[in-house]
Design an enzyme around this catalytic site. Structure first.
Site, PDB file in Angstrom:
ATOM      1  N   ARG A   1     -13.175  16.195   6.461  1.00  0.00           N
ATOM      2  CA  ARG A   1     -13.923  16.460   5.224  1.00  0.00           C
ATOM      3  C   ARG A   1     -15.369  16.810   5.563  1.00  0.00           C
ATOM      4  O   ARG A   1     -15.948  16.259   6.497  1.00  0.00           O
ATOM      5  CB  ARG A   1     -13.919  15.230   4.311  1.00  0.00           C
ATOM      6  CG  ARG A   1     -12.559  14.880   3.774  1.00  0.00           C
ATOM      7  CD  ARG A   1     -12.674  13.780   2.723  1.00  0.00           C
ATOM      8  NE  ARG A   1     -11.386  13.216   2.420  1.00  0.00           N
ATOM      9  CZ  ARG A   1     -11.100  11.920   2.527  1.00  0.00           C
ATOM     10  NH1 ARG A   1     -12.022  11.053   2.915  1.00  0.00           N
ATOM     11  NH2 ARG A   1      -9.902  11.481   2.220  1.00  0.00           N
TER      12      ARG A   1
ATOM     13  N   ASN B   1       0.865  -1.174   0.000  1.00  0.00           N
ATOM     14  CA  ASN B   1       0.000   0.000   0.000  1.00  0.00           C
ATOM     15  C   ASN B   1       0.908   1.233   0.000  1.00  0.00           C
ATOM     16  O   ASN B   1       1.456   1.607   1.029  1.00  0.00           O
ATOM     17  CB  ASN B   1      -0.886  -0.039   1.254  1.00  0.00           C
ATOM     18  CG  ASN B   1      -1.904   1.080   1.274  1.00  0.00           C
ATOM     19  OD1 ASN B   1      -1.898   1.961   0.411  1.00  0.00           O
ATOM     20  ND2 ASN B   1      -2.780   1.067   2.266  1.00  0.00           N
TER      21      ASN B   1
ATOM     22  N   GLU C   1      -8.433  -4.531   5.287  1.00  0.00           N
ATOM     23  CA  GLU C   1      -8.256  -4.248   3.863  1.00  0.00           C
ATOM     24  C   GLU C   1      -7.093  -5.046   3.282  1.00  0.00           C
ATOM     25  O   GLU C   1      -7.153  -5.519   2.153  1.00  0.00           O
ATOM     26  CB  GLU C   1      -8.054  -2.746   3.657  1.00  0.00           C
ATOM     27  CG  GLU C   1      -9.349  -1.988   3.936  1.00  0.00           C
ATOM     28  CD  GLU C   1      -9.198  -0.489   3.895  1.00  0.00           C
ATOM     29  OE1 GLU C   1      -8.264   0.036   4.523  1.00  0.00           O
ATOM     30  OE2 GLU C   1     -10.018   0.167   3.240  1.00  0.00           O
TER      31      GLU C   1
ATOM     32  N   ARG D   1      -2.518  -2.134  -3.592  1.00  0.00           N
ATOM     33  CA  ARG D   1      -3.715  -1.311  -3.410  1.00  0.00           C
ATOM     34  C   ARG D   1      -3.633  -0.149  -4.404  1.00  0.00           C
ATOM     35  O   ARG D   1      -2.641   0.573  -4.447  1.00  0.00           O
ATOM     36  CB  ARG D   1      -3.748  -0.741  -1.993  1.00  0.00           C
ATOM     37  CG  ARG D   1      -4.968   0.100  -1.824  1.00  0.00           C
ATOM     38  CD  ARG D   1      -4.932   1.027  -0.684  1.00  0.00           C
ATOM     39  NE  ARG D   1      -6.317   1.352  -0.380  1.00  0.00           N
ATOM     40  CZ  ARG D   1      -6.813   1.398   0.814  1.00  0.00           C
ATOM     41  NH1 ARG D   1      -6.070   1.149   1.841  1.00  0.00           N
ATOM     42  NH2 ARG D   1      -8.066   1.704   1.003  1.00  0.00           N
TER      43      ARG D   1
END
Ligand code: AMP
Length: 403
Positions: free
Chosen positions: A242, A7, A386, A92
């Protein structure tokens, strides 16, 4: 098969070597501060003290991959005798646009398409591509597989991925919902079906991936049918920094009101909003918000309550879209670790017949059912993984390729 999961970020590289048959993590670690002063390498071997960490110059990703391969194959510290024992590398990749519906063997043609998708994720895809190139250098004969954050959401129907803007923006510029956190949603949906003891094809579930970045996905029969993040990860629920979804005219108003450029406003929406902005800059970290909330801090209460409310709105709309659900599952940093967030979200769902078992909800991390036997649908907390999801998809692709 031993799969090396990579990743890659612009200045970091996380890795994990996984035996996919037993789902055992053999070793894992991190290269930090690549291309900047103060490089650092971490290497942990599961169930052993052979691991180590050290400060080391990491001028580029090639050096980082060299160091990690040296550690993994080292006679004293290593876990494999030779690099050829690694059956495949799973990378990834954040954005696959609408080009990839699943994990894909990386050929030169696939590499070009990933490069084309860089426009959609300029901060992430170039680093992911660099990771592939660096691994190819030291493992030229090893199969490489790309696993995309966006691929799981390619099953979302047109009516859910289109925005209400002139259709030509989709046709000419590809503006549509993509969705993210696909590996996590797919993995957790599968685990949810397993917890229910049902075939995933028969299960309707909503997965709440609540981390610093957060998204909620409606999954029907193992397929994503809608998700809260959109064209970019800025859309959807309120996150750490966010803003989540908002009236587009607000962007205009923020620029007009402050004299900031469009770029500056977008920075505020990405990095200074969400829990952080709403709480008057207390923190983007839910632990800090919860502490301040418990102490009665008004700004923290405001941020927390607004956060919970946006989650509930998505859950409600996805229950409607799915025509009822079998399970609601919480995952990722906040979803797995915060009984308070789960309790507040579920208290809104009481009217739908959802009953939470307080003792189960308060228990620590781990996969468990937190609803009572009478609850209208099950509520679970399931740790996401993940890297495991990437390793399993990679092994599947390579097995098919070799068949
Ligand atoms: P992730 O992005 O999945 O690593 O999640 C990171 C977020 O998880 C952090 O911003 C924290 O707010 C949150 N988190 C981690 N542990 C806890 C906890 N015990 N209680 C509440 N939030 C937590």
């Amino acid at each position: 098969m031993k799969v090396l999961v990579i990743n890659c970020g612009s200045s970091s590289l996380k890795y994990r070597l996984i035996e996919t048959e037993t789902k055992e993590v053999i070793c894992k670690g991190l290269c930090e501060r690549i291309g900047i002063d103060g490089g650092h390498f971490k290497y942990e071997v599961t169930g052993s003290d052979r691991g180590f960490e050290k400060d080391v110059d990491l001028p580029d990703h090639n050096t980082a991959v060299d160091i990690l391969i040296k550690a993994v194959t080292d006679p004293e510290h290593g876990v494999v005798a030779d690099v050829s024992e690694i059956g495949a590398v799973g990378h990834r990749i954040v954005h696959g646009g609408d080009k990839f519906t699943g994990a894909t063997l990386i050929t030169p043609e696939v590499m070009s398409v990933i490069e084309e998708c860089s426009d959609l994720a300029p901060l992430h895809n170039p680093a992911n591509i660099q990771g592939i190139r660096s691994c190819r250098k030291v493992m030229p004969d090893t199969n490489m597989v790309g696993v995309f954050d966006t691929a799981f959401h390619q099953s979302i129907p047109e009516k859910a991925y289109l925005y209400g803007i002139p259709y030509e923006y989709y046709e000419k510029y590809g503006i549509r919902k993509f969705g993210f956190h696909g590996m996590s949603h797919e993995y957790v949906a599968r685990e949810t079906a397993a917890m229910l003891g049902k075939d995933i094809k028969e299960v309707k579930t909503i997965v709440c991936h609540l981390g610093n970045g957060a998204s909620i996905t409606a999954v029907n029969g193992g397929k994503s049918v809608d998700t809260s993040m959109g064209y970019t990860p800025l859309d959807g629920i309120i996150m750490g920094t966010r803003c989540g979804s908002l009236d587009p005219e607000i962007v205009h108003a923020m620029a007009d009101d402050t004299g900031d450029s469009l770029e500056e406003v977008m920075k505020v929406l990405n990095f200074k909003s969400g829990l952080y902005g709403l709480s008057g800059n207390i923190s983007s970290d839910m632990r800090d918000i919860e502490d301040a909330y418990a102490a009665g801090n008004e700004a923290a209460v405001r941020a927390f309550d607004t956060y919970i409310y946006t989650i509930v709105k998505y859950i409600g709309s996805y229950i409607a879209v799915l025509g009822g659900i079998d399970a609601l599952t919480f995952t990722a940093g906040i979803g797995e670790n915060s009984p308070t967030v789960r309790k507040h979200v579920c208290s809104y769902l009481k009217g739908l017949g959802v009953e939470i078992d307080s003792a189960a909800n308060e228990q620590g991390r781990g996969g468990r059912c937190i609803s009572t036997a009478d609850s209208a649908f099950k509520v679970f907390t399931i740790p996401t993984d993940e890297e495991m999801s990437i390793a399993l998809s990679t092994a599947e692709v390579v097995a098919k390729h070799n068949a």
